[in-house]
Every structure is written in structure tokens, then in C-alpha cells.
Design an enzyme around this catalytic site. Structure first.
Site, PDB file in Angstrom:
ATOM      1  N   SER A 179       0.823  -1.211   0.000  1.00 34.95           N
ATOM      2  CA  SER A 179       0.000   0.000   0.000  1.00 34.95           C
ATOM      3  C   SER A 179       0.858   1.262   0.000  1.00 34.95           C
ATOM      4  O   SER A 179       1.994   1.269   0.484  1.00 34.95           O
ATOM      5  CB  SER A 179      -0.898  -0.008   1.235  1.00 34.95           C
ATOM      6  OG  SER A 179      -0.091  -0.003   2.401  1.00 34.95           O
ATOM      7  N   GLU A 217       6.619  -0.288  -5.234  1.00 33.92           N
ATOM      8  CA  GLU A 217       5.465  -0.567  -6.098  1.00 33.92           C
ATOM      9  C   GLU A 217       4.237  -0.415  -5.218  1.00 33.92           C
ATOM     10  O   GLU A 217       3.913  -1.313  -4.436  1.00 33.92           O
ATOM     11  CB  GLU A 217       5.538  -1.995  -6.655  1.00 33.92           C
ATOM     12  CG  GLU A 217       6.738  -2.272  -7.522  1.00 33.92           C
ATOM     13  CD  GLU A 217       6.707  -1.533  -8.845  1.00 33.92           C
ATOM     14  OE1 GLU A 217       5.667  -0.935  -9.183  1.00 33.92           O
ATOM     15  OE2 GLU A 217       7.741  -1.538  -9.532  1.00 33.92           O
ATOM     16  N   CYS A 252      -2.900  -4.359  -8.008  1.00 38.46           N
ATOM     17  CA  CYS A 252      -2.700  -2.902  -8.000  1.00 38.46           C
ATOM     18  C   CYS A 252      -2.907  -2.324  -9.396  1.00 38.46           C
ATOM     19  O   CYS A 252      -3.135  -1.137  -9.552  1.00 38.46           O
ATOM     20  CB  CYS A 252      -1.331  -2.546  -7.451  1.00 38.46           C
ATOM     21  SG  CYS A 252      -0.023  -3.489  -8.204  1.00 38.46           S
TER      22      CYS A 252
HETATM   23  P1  ADP Z   1      -2.218  -4.588   2.110  1.00 37.16           P
HETATM   24  O1  ADP Z   1      -3.062  -3.476   2.646  1.00 37.16           O
HETATM   25  O2  ADP Z   1      -2.479  -4.897   0.715  1.00 37.16           O
HETATM   26  O3  ADP Z   1      -2.138  -5.781   2.998  1.00 37.16           O
HETATM   27  P2  ADP Z   1       0.233  -3.579   3.122  1.00 37.16           P
HETATM   28  O4  ADP Z   1       0.966  -2.425   2.558  1.00 37.16           O
HETATM   29  O5  ADP Z   1      -0.405  -3.409   4.460  1.00 37.16           O
HETATM   30  O6  ADP Z   1      -0.776  -3.989   2.010  1.00 37.16           O
HETATM   31  O7  ADP Z   1       1.158  -4.862   3.212  1.00 37.16           O
HETATM   32  C1  ADP Z   1       2.143  -5.202   2.270  1.00 37.16           C
HETATM   33  C2  ADP Z   1       3.319  -5.761   3.015  1.00 37.16           C
HETATM   34  O8  ADP Z   1       3.812  -4.760   3.902  1.00 37.16           O
HETATM   35  C3  ADP Z   1       3.031  -6.975   3.882  1.00 37.16           C
HETATM   36  O9  ADP Z   1       4.145  -7.841   3.830  1.00 37.16           O
HETATM   37  C4  ADP Z   1       2.903  -6.387   5.255  1.00 37.16           C
HETATM   38  O10 ADP Z   1       3.213  -7.282   6.298  1.00 37.16           O
HETATM   39  C5  ADP Z   1       3.938  -5.290   5.211  1.00 37.16           C
HETATM   40  N1  ADP Z   1       3.722  -4.205   6.169  1.00 37.16           N
HETATM   41  C6  ADP Z   1       2.544  -3.730   6.656  1.00 37.16           C
HETATM   42  N2  ADP Z   1       2.767  -2.722   7.516  1.00 37.16           N
HETATM   43  C7  ADP Z   1       4.096  -2.543   7.588  1.00 37.16           C
HETATM   44  C8  ADP Z   1       4.960  -1.658   8.307  1.00 37.16           C
HETATM   45  N3  ADP Z   1       4.470  -0.737   9.140  1.00 37.16           N
HETATM   46  N4  ADP Z   1       6.288  -1.776   8.138  1.00 37.16           N
HETATM   47  C9  ADP Z   1       6.800  -2.702   7.297  1.00 37.16           C
HETATM   48  N5  ADP Z   1       6.049  -3.564   6.585  1.00 37.16           N
HETATM   49  C10 ADP Z   1       4.717  -3.491   6.726  1.00 37.16           C
END
Ligand code: ADP
Length: 485
Positions: free
Chosen positions: A237, A258, A292
Site C-alpha cells: 500500500s 510498487e 494494484c
Molecule cells: P495490504 O493493505 O495490501 O495488505 P500492506 O501495505 O499493508 O498492504 O502490506 C504489504 C506488506 O507490507 C506486507 O508484507 C505487510 O506485512 C507489510 N507491512 C505492513 N505494515 C508494515 C509496516 N508498518 N512496516 C513494514 N512492513 C509493513
């Protein structure tokens, strides 16, 4: 015996560090859920910051040696991994369907697509170029060479559990970098199996680690704060991408991002409407809309809007919803309940704002996280669904009158990943493709992903490119050596 029980004996569920499975220092585990049933498939090890530093220690120990490994040798390992992934295609596909939900034919396609990055970058590993030139004064000589960035952290999403990993791991390894992967908590099993496959392909211990974690920042923050890490590559995200960019400032890391998208899918009045409907099915319903690059806003010229909308509705209403491993399923469940609630809230909001439901529009009762494939027509331009990433099987149609209006609407977003246009007028296709503020434009096609093309976004959709000849550059630093002959 269930499909998962059949796979179970061959699946790593520990942390993958130093070329083997290992238990986490704190001993934690967390469950992996089948979204089609809501049931726990198994538990995997839960990495902590201490495990992350162990993985970084092992990456740093072998970084120099891996960078000095002949490119042909790195290439052969990647190529062997490609073959082994294809050998285990059926298992990998079933595993992705079970932990993520997508229909089995889509998982099979992902295995082939994901494996292609291993083959492509096995070919790129031996084509890393430099240059040698004379300075304008004639006095100096300029030697430009490419060197691996160093130890990398990859953070991957759940929607393409294999391909989003191989798209990062393959170029990193080809370039001579080591990599620690933090897979999404919903889908750690696919990446662990890939780590095993790499070991079987002859990858030296320490070059690749995989750290499943229920608490992502617990693993990623200590790594990003450690001066030995040199790069972070992320797919996920925009919200998390921004956090990671901020955290990367501490050690001035290279970053590849990405991030989210809000792809417009523009159908002009001179389009082949049947082709546009086919394209919209792919751009919208591929992976259940959980991509995405998914068409988020279908902008359709008013003279053809009713025809397009009726034909798309007929196709979407005919889709079979079910568990991904059931024969005949077109659309599987959403990955989890949070995702399903997000989709439902966007649809409900659009309907409250005046959109018309042509099919679907509701969750499916019963176990699992299913949402009915949906078409919304006459979606008001200011409904939240037009500005947020839907990430579900929902097509949202809005009409337009002029080309300028369509382009302005398409660009009216902070995102800039993919866009799609349908027109039979070549001038218009080139003019509009030029005017769209996105990293990728599909002309008369609904799928853009191609191992040989640079995949990436502009604006808040990200930084850098994956795939193509550009992909390996993300893992190479440029070094200039000047001298006087
Ligand atoms: P979605 O909303 O599609 O699940 P995220 O961006 O939350 O997308 O998650 C994508 C990846 O980022 C996952 O591997 C998730 O565990 C990781 N992630 C989520 N929050 C954090 C954070 N604060 N720091 C590092 N990685 C994160």
C-alpha cells in the site's frame, strides 16, 4: 486426505535463515488461514527483530562472496530455480490457492509468470554493462561500472504470493545482492517453499532468507535502522510505502516502491466494444480484482456506455464464485475479512451516493470471505470508490462526453500506476497515452504484466521499475573510476 495435508510434509514452516529452516529465537508461531473456509491451514514461525538481525548477519557474511561469484554461476542457479519452480508448479499453485484464495487456474498462471522472472534475470545476470570513454577535454578517461547494491530487504504483498517475490529476488540475486524477504502475513507458505527451491537449485546459504512475521515492523524496523542494509524494495500500500521511505532516510537506502493504483480504464466511442468488454474482464476480474493494476474506474463514453455496461454485466453476473480449488470457480474469496469489509464499504458508499447496482453488490453468506462480483453503473465522480483502491471484484462505471474530460478524469488521482484505453483511432491512442500520468498504459489490452517490460508507477504509485532490462538496475549502483592515461 485434504490437498493441504498432501502438501504438508514438503512445506517449510520455520524461518528460513542460512539456507535452512530454523526456529525463531522467541519461539513464536502464527496461523495461516484458508480464506475459502476461514479455517487454519497451519502455523508458521513468527520472526522477531532478533531473527531479522540473524538473517542480516548471515547475508552480510556471504555478500562479498556472492557479489564475486561469476555472473554465469549466478545465472545457472536462477535458471535451475526456474526449472524447479516449474517442476513443482502444481504444488505451488495449490498452495497459493489455499493460503490466498485465488482460483486455481489463476494460481497456475501466476506460477508460470512468477517463474519467468527467474529465467529472465538468469539471462540478465550475464549482461550487466558498463562503459569506457574519453572526457571532453581529452585528458581524462572515464570508466563506468556497475556494482551490486549490497544486502537488500524485500517486503512483499499477499495478492501475488510468488510473483511479487520472484520479481524482486531474481534481479537482486542476478546483480549479486543478498536478500531478506518479509512475506505478507497472509501468505508466508509460498515464499518459504520458494526458499527451499532456491536451496535445491544450489543457492549458497545466507544469500536468501525468508522471515514470516505477524508483526511486520518488528522485523523491518531493526533492519532499516541497521547501517549494513543497503536497500529496501516493497510492494504494497501507498500508506506503508510512505512509512518505509521515511524510515529509509535514516541510512539513505536505495528504495524501490510498487505502491497502490487507481487505474482508469477508458473506453472511447470509437472502440470495439466487445474487445473492450474482454479487456475489462481481464483488467477487473483477474485475481478477483485484487491487483494494484486492476481497473478501478471504468470511464466509458456516453454513446457506448449502455452497450458496454450491459455486456459487462452479463459476463460478470455469469462468473462462478467458490473456493479456488473447486472445479469451475472463476472468482475465489477475498484474502481476509478486513479486505471484504473494505470492498463492501466502498460499494455501499457508492450506492448511497447514487450509483446503480447492475449485478452483485453484496457479500456471500456462509463461511469464507466471499464477495459477489459486482457492476456499478452511473457512479458519481465524487464517490469514495473512485478515489480509493477497490481491490475486489467490483467494476465501477462512470460516463464521459469528451476526450479532454476523460483524460482529466483519468488523471484526477494521486496515483499513477496503470491506465487502459480502448479506441480504434491510432492518433487518439497515442495522444491519450501521452497525456496519461501513469507509469504504464495498455492500449486495447487489459493485462500489462510482462516479464520483459518495466513495471512501475509514477506519482504516489511508486519509485523504480521491476522486470525488463530496467529491473536489474534497481539492484546495481553506478561506480565511476576516473584516470589519466
Ligand atoms: P495490504 O493493505 O495490501 O495488505 P500492506 O501495505 O499493508 O498492504 O502490506 C504489504 C506488506 O507490507 C506486507 O508484507 C505487510 O506485512 C507489510 N507491512 C505492513 N505494515 C508494515 C509496516 N508498518 N512496516 C513494514 N512492513 C509493513
Amino acid at each position: 486426505m485434504s490437498e493441504f495435508d498432501r502438501l504438508r510434509p514438503t512445506l517449510p514452516t520455520g524461518l528460513w535463515i542460512d539456507g535452512a529452516q530454523t526456529d525463531p529465537i522467541d519461539g513464536g508461531r502464527f496461523p495461516v488461514v484458508n480464506p475459502a473456509t476461514g479455517e487454519v491451514l497451519t502455523e508458521v514461525s513468527d520472526a522477531s527483530g532478533k531473527d531479522a538481525l540473524r538473517a542480516l548477519d548471515s547475508a552480510c557474511r556471504v555478500q562479498q562472496e556472492w557479489a564475486a561469484t561469476p555472473p554465469r554461476q549466478r545465472s545457472i542457479i536462477l535458471r535451475t530455480a526456474w526449472e524447479l519452480v516449474l517442476d513443482r508448479a502444481a504444488d505451488l499453485a495449490m498452495l497459493m490457492t489455499l493460503e490466498m484464495g485465488k482460483a486455481l487456474p489463476e494460481s497456475k498462471s501466476e506460477v508460470v509468470y512468477g517463474a519467468e522472472f527467474l529465467r529472465w534475470f538468469s539471462e540478465e545476470a550475464v549482461r550487466i554493462q558498463g562503459r569506457y570513454t574519453t572526457s571532453p577535454t581529452g585528458a581524462g578517461r572515464i570508466l563506468v561500472t556497475k556494482v551490486p547494491v549490497g544486502p537488500c530487504l524485500a517486503i512483499t504483498p499477499w495478492n501475488f504470493p510468488l510473483a511479487m517475490g520472484t520479481r524482486k529476488i531474481a534481479p537482486a540475486l542476478a546483480a549479486g545482492c543478498t536478500m531478506i524477504v518479509k512475506p505478507a502475513e497472509d501468505t508466508p507458505l509460498t515464499m518459504l517453499l520458494l526458499a527451499q527451491i532456491f536451496a535445491d537449485a544450489g543457492l549458497p546459504a545466507g544469500v536468501l532468507s525468508v522471515l514470516p512475521a505477524a508483526n511486520a515492523p518488528a522485523v523491518t524496523e531493526p533492519l532499516l535502522a541497521d547501517p549494513r542494509l543497503r536497500k529496501v524494495t516493497f510492494t504494497g500500500s501507498t500508506r506503508v510505502g510512505k512509512l518505509l521511505i521515511a524510515q529509509s532516510a535514516q541510512q539513505v537506502l536505495r528504495t524501490s516502491m510498487e505502491l497502490g493504483g487507481n487505474a482508469p480504464f477508458v473506453v472511447f466511442d470509437d472502440a470495439d466494444v466487445d474487445a473492450a468488454v474482454d479487456g475489462a474482464m481481464a483488467a477487473k476480474m483477474r485475481n478477483g480484482g485484487e491487483a494494484c493494476t486492476a481497473a478501478n474506474r471504468l470511464l466509458v463514453a456516453n454513446p457506448v456506455r449502455e452497450e458496454f455496461s450491459a455486456k459487462l454485466t452479463a459476463r460478470i453476473a455469469a462468473l462462478t464464485v467458490g473456493a479456488g480449488d473447486e472445479q469451475g470457480t472463476d472468482v475465489g474469496p477475498m484474502v481476509n475479512e478486513v479486505q471484504r469489509k473494505n470492498v463492501a464499504a466502498l460499494v455501499d458508499g457508492a450506492v448511497a451516493a447514487g450509483a446503480r447496482v447492475r449485478t452483485g453488490g453484496e457479500a456471500v453468506e456462509g463461511p469464507g470471505f466471499f464477495y459477489r462480483p459486482t457492476v456499478l453503473d452511473q457512479v458519481p465522480a465524487d464517490a469514495r470508490i473512485t478515489s480509493q483502491e477497490i481491490f475486489g471484484p467490483v467494476a465501477a462505471i462512470t460516463g464521459f462526453d469528451t476526450e479532454d474530460e476523460a483524460v482529466a478524469a483519468a488523471n484526477d488521482t494521486e496515483y499513477g500506476l496503470a491506465a487502459y484505453i480502448y479506441t480504434q483511432n491510432l492518433d487518439r491512442a497515442l495522444r491519450v497515452a501521452d497525456a496519461l500520468e501513469t507509469g504504464m498504459v495498455g492500449v486495447n489490452r487489459g493485462v500489462l504484466s510482462d516479464v520483459a517490460a518495466p513495471f512501475g508507477g509514477v506519482k504516489q504509485s511508486g519509485l523504480g521499475s521491476e522486470g525488463g532490462t530496467e529491473g536489474i538496475e534497481e539492484y546495481l549502483d553506478t561506480k565511476y573510476i576516473g584516470f589519466t592515461p
